[in-house]
Write a protein that holds these residues in place. Structure first.
Motif, short mmCIF file in Angstrom:
data_model
loop_
_atom_site.label_atom_id
_atom_site.label_comp_id
_atom_site.label_asym_id
_atom_site.label_seq_id
_atom_site.Cartn_x
_atom_site.Cartn_y
_atom_site.Cartn_z
N ALA A 198 0.82 -1.32 -0.15
CA ALA A 198 0.10 0.22 0.26
C ALA A 198 1.25 0.72 0.08
O ALA A 198 1.75 1.47 0.20
CB ALA A 198 -0.67 0.32 1.58
N ARG A 199 0.27 2.58 -1.07
CA ARG A 199 0.64 3.33 -0.51
C ARG A 199 -0.06 4.28 0.76
O ARG A 199 -1.27 4.42 -0.32
CB ARG A 199 1.55 3.97 -1.51
N ILE A 200 0.62 5.45 1.06
CA ILE A 200 -0.37 6.26 1.57
C ILE A 200 0.01 7.64 1.11
O ILE A 200 0.68 8.47 1.35
CB ILE A 200 0.13 6.13 3.19
N ALA A 201 -1.35 8.44 1.40
CA ALA A 201 -1.17 9.71 1.50
C ALA A 201 -2.70 10.03 2.23
O ALA A 201 -2.90 10.18 3.20
CB ALA A 201 -2.05 10.52 0.00
N THR A 202 -1.91 11.90 3.11
CA THR A 202 -2.82 12.64 4.07
C THR A 202 -2.79 13.19 4.02
O THR A 202 -2.44 14.42 3.15
CB THR A 202 -1.13 12.46 5.35
N ALA B 45 -1.17 6.90 -4.16
CA ALA B 45 -1.29 6.42 -3.02
C ALA B 45 -2.48 5.68 -2.94
O ALA B 45 -3.74 5.08 -4.35
CB ALA B 45 -2.27 7.56 -1.64
N THR B 46 -2.73 4.15 -2.11
CA THR B 46 -4.50 3.13 -2.27
C THR B 46 -5.04 3.63 -1.10
O THR B 46 -5.96 2.30 -1.10
CB THR B 46 -3.50 1.62 -2.82
N LEU B 47 -4.22 4.51 -0.49
CA LEU B 47 -4.84 4.56 1.43
C LEU B 47 -4.90 5.86 1.64
O LEU B 47 -3.81 6.67 1.53
CB LEU B 47 -4.94 3.31 2.18
N ALA B 48 -6.19 6.76 1.55
CA ALA B 48 -5.54 7.99 1.99
C ALA B 48 -6.44 8.92 3.61
O ALA B 48 -7.32 7.93 3.30
CB ALA B 48 -6.37 8.96 1.32
N ILE B 49 -5.78 9.45 4.68
CA ILE B 49 -6.62 9.70 5.83
C ILE B 49 -6.42 11.06 5.88
O ILE B 49 -5.34 11.96 4.91
CB ILE B 49 -5.74 9.52 7.31
#
Length: 158
Positions: free
Chosen positions: A16-20, A90-94
């Motif tokens: 996974a890759r993350i973005a905020t 990203a594949t997941l963002a918060i």
């Protein structure tokens, strides 16, 4: 092991890759993740969208949502998370938006933070009332809660 390190290890294992997308934390979630060596293979980018204009320009939050619900709302948190996911690799963002204090109102008290998390399964939101515990404490608890939400979304323990 810190929550940030757990998030990174779990994301790495899942590919996974993350973005905020951060408002009230001003980049502290991204900072917590980048404090861990080797985070560049997981963290794609962080958006600090403190103003309403930035939320609109950087993340695609609509004027209608801002005027009808206000910046501190699950609607805006959802649009921030979805926007971060769409505008990154990203594949997941918060996303977080809240009232760290001092201040607040009867309708939106100090310590209220709305969270949004977006991935291939869609967007989920929640609101946490941390209370009037002080600006620094609200921001620190927001970072911790956001890291726990990321971990849960990645299938790790909360």
């Amino acid at each position: 092991m810190s929550h940030a390190a757990q998030v990174l290890d779990t994301a790495r294992a899942a590919g996974a890759r993350i973005a905020t997308a951060e408002s009230c934390t001003g980049g502290l979630i991204a900072a917590a993740l980048t404090e861990v060596p080797g985070s560049s293979d997981v963290l794609d980018r962080g958006f600090v969208s403190y103003s309403n204009a930035a939320k609109q320009q950087m993340l695609g939050v609509t004027e209608d949502s801002l005027s009808r619900h206000g910046a501190v709302s699950e609607t805006v948190a959802a649009e921030m998370a979805a926007g971060a996911l769409a505008r990154s690799a990203a594949t997941l963002a918060i996303a977080v938006t809240g009232i760290a204090g001092p201040g607040g109102s009867e309708h939106k008290p100090e310590g209220r933070v709305c969270f949004g998390i977006a991935d291939a399964a869609g967007v989920r939101t929640e609101t946490v009332e941390f209370g009037a515990i002080g600006r620094g404490a609200v921001r620190a608890r927001t970072v911790d809660h956001a890291l726990r939400l990321l971990l849960a979304a990645l299938g790790g323990a909360r």
